[in-house]
Scaffold this active site. Structure first.
Site, mmCIF file in Angstrom:
data_model
loop_
_atom_site.group_PDB
_atom_site.id
_atom_site.type_symbol
_atom_site.label_atom_id
_atom_site.label_comp_id
_atom_site.label_asym_id
_atom_site.label_seq_id
_atom_site.Cartn_x
_atom_site.Cartn_y
_atom_site.Cartn_z
ATOM 1 C CB SER A 157 -0.482 -1.428 2.285
ATOM 2 O OG SER A 157 -1.569 -0.569 2.524
ATOM 3 C CE LYS A 214 -4.408 -2.286 1.032
ATOM 4 N NZ LYS A 214 -4.544 -1.806 2.417
#
Length: 200
Positions: A123, A160
């Site tokens: 990701s 993230k």
């Protein structure tokens, strides 16, 4: 003296520098011999000749190079715990067991408490963080928008980019094929400050 293999000299220098980075010490003659499949007397003669040529400094025990000297003069190293894997994808449980301690030069990271997590998933690939890479995290409980953070969501940790949107938190994956994770709250465990690539 028979002319020595130039490529092997270069490899010995690289090995000595990597060994110092990992152990804060020079490799022994026996370790060098074992690494390159030569006998100890040959390894010793290489070190002596490399010293005479000015490629390294060697006093019979310690090996010095420009890179090693910078590490030594740039203040001490810090031993940073490698504490398992973190999801770069859906949130994954952070393993808190310490796998090992990795020595890093303090001059590169400054003050603070640090830990290292091994990235897992894809990701964050758009900013070059790939599965297997080591991510150095500075421990702190806050982060500005746009920082890459370790966020704990429902007791699961994920790596993230952080944004605050209209009273909610948006955890943005750096992968154009993935959607943001929107949560009401999360716990910030630290911010990413360095990526050590998995090149093996």
């Amino acid at each position: 003296m028979r002319r020595k293999n130039e490529e092997l000299m270069t490899r010995i220098i690289e090995y000595a520098e990597d060994f110092y980075l990992q152990n804060s010490a020079s490799p022994s003659v026996r370790a060098i011999a074992g690494e390159f499949g030569i006998n100890a007397s040959t390894a010793y003669r290489y070190l002596v000749e490399m010293n005479e040529r000015g490629l390294i400094t060697y006093d019979g025990s310690s090996i010095g190079t420009e890179k090693i000297n910078k590490l030594q003069s740039g203040s001490e190293t810090i031993k940073v715990p490698l504490v398992g894997r973190i999801a770069c994808g859906i949130p994954g449980l952070a393993e808190e067991n310490i796998e090992e301690y990795v020595p890093l030069p303090r001059s590169m990271f400054g003050e603070g408490d640090f830990f290292i997590l091994r990235a897992k998933g894809d990701s964050m690939i758009d900013i070059g963080i790939e599965s297997g890479d080591l991510v150095v995290i500075r421990q702190q409980s806050y982060a500005d928008d746009g920082k890459v953070v370790v966020a704990l969501v429902d007791n699961e940790a994920t790596l993230k980019r952080l944004y605050h949107d209209n009273g909610r938190i948006r955890l943005h994956p750096e992968n154009s094929k993935m959607d943001d994770i929107i949560v009401d709250d999360c716990i910030i465990q630290g911010i990413a400050v360095k990526v050590i690539k998995d090149i093996i």
